[in-house]
Design a protein around this motif. Sequence first.
Motif, short mmCIF file in Angstrom:
data_model
loop_
_atom_site.label_atom_id
_atom_site.label_comp_id
_atom_site.label_asym_id
_atom_site.label_seq_id
_atom_site.Cartn_x
_atom_site.Cartn_y
_atom_site.Cartn_z
N HIS A 14 0.85 -1.19 0.00
CA HIS A 14 0.00 0.00 0.00
C HIS A 14 0.88 1.23 0.00
O HIS A 14 1.84 1.32 0.78
N ASN A 16 1.86 4.82 1.15
CA ASN A 16 1.65 5.36 2.48
C ASN A 16 2.47 6.62 2.68
O ASN A 16 3.42 6.87 1.95
N ILE A 33 -4.02 5.34 9.82
CA ILE A 33 -3.67 4.19 10.65
C ILE A 33 -3.51 4.72 12.07
O ILE A 33 -2.56 5.46 12.36
N LEU A 43 3.88 -2.80 12.51
CA LEU A 43 2.95 -3.65 11.77
C LEU A 43 3.74 -4.67 10.95
O LEU A 43 4.62 -4.30 10.17
N TYR A 46 4.65 -4.56 6.97
CA TYR A 46 4.22 -3.26 6.46
C TYR A 46 5.14 -2.82 5.34
O TYR A 46 6.34 -2.95 5.46
N GLY A 49 0.11 -5.88 3.06
CA GLY A 49 -0.93 -6.45 3.90
C GLY A 49 -2.32 -6.13 3.38
O GLY A 49 -2.49 -5.39 2.41
N ILE A 51 -6.02 -4.59 4.56
CA ILE A 51 -6.53 -3.70 5.59
C ILE A 51 -8.05 -3.74 5.63
O ILE A 51 -8.70 -4.03 4.63
N VAL A 62 -8.13 2.77 9.44
CA VAL A 62 -7.77 1.35 9.38
C VAL A 62 -8.09 0.73 10.74
O VAL A 62 -7.60 1.19 11.77
N TRP A 65 -5.47 -5.07 10.35
CA TRP A 65 -4.27 -5.28 9.54
C TRP A 65 -3.96 -6.76 9.50
O TRP A 65 -3.79 -7.40 10.54
N THR A 66 -3.92 -7.33 8.30
CA THR A 66 -3.50 -8.71 8.11
C THR A 66 -2.21 -8.67 7.29
O THR A 66 -2.23 -8.19 6.15
#
Length: 95
Positions: A14, A16, A33, A43, A46, A49, A51, A62, A65-66
């Motif tokens: 992602h 960011n 986040i 995270l 990161y 992931g 979201i 968010v 978070w996986t």
Amino acid sequence: MTIIKIEALPNGAHENQTINGVLDPIQEGWAVIPEMLGTPETLEHYPFGEITVEDVDGVPTVTGWTPGKIPEPEPGPAPEREPTAEEILNVLLGG
């Protein structure tokens, strides 16, 4: 404050940004986040992931978070071989 683009890139990451201060309003397609969820340093994997985003007090946030899979680096070109002293000498001597 860290914001993250909701839609992931093809590799699963992602986009960011970490911003000092308050950003109002959050750009469309982005979410905050919250520090209680984690930070870029805490995270797992990161920014790779999945979201979960919910509207919290009118702000896309968010809430889950996986961790995703970090892709293997693309193989780059092989490093060029350094010429030997003999090869350099031959070039300098016109051989």
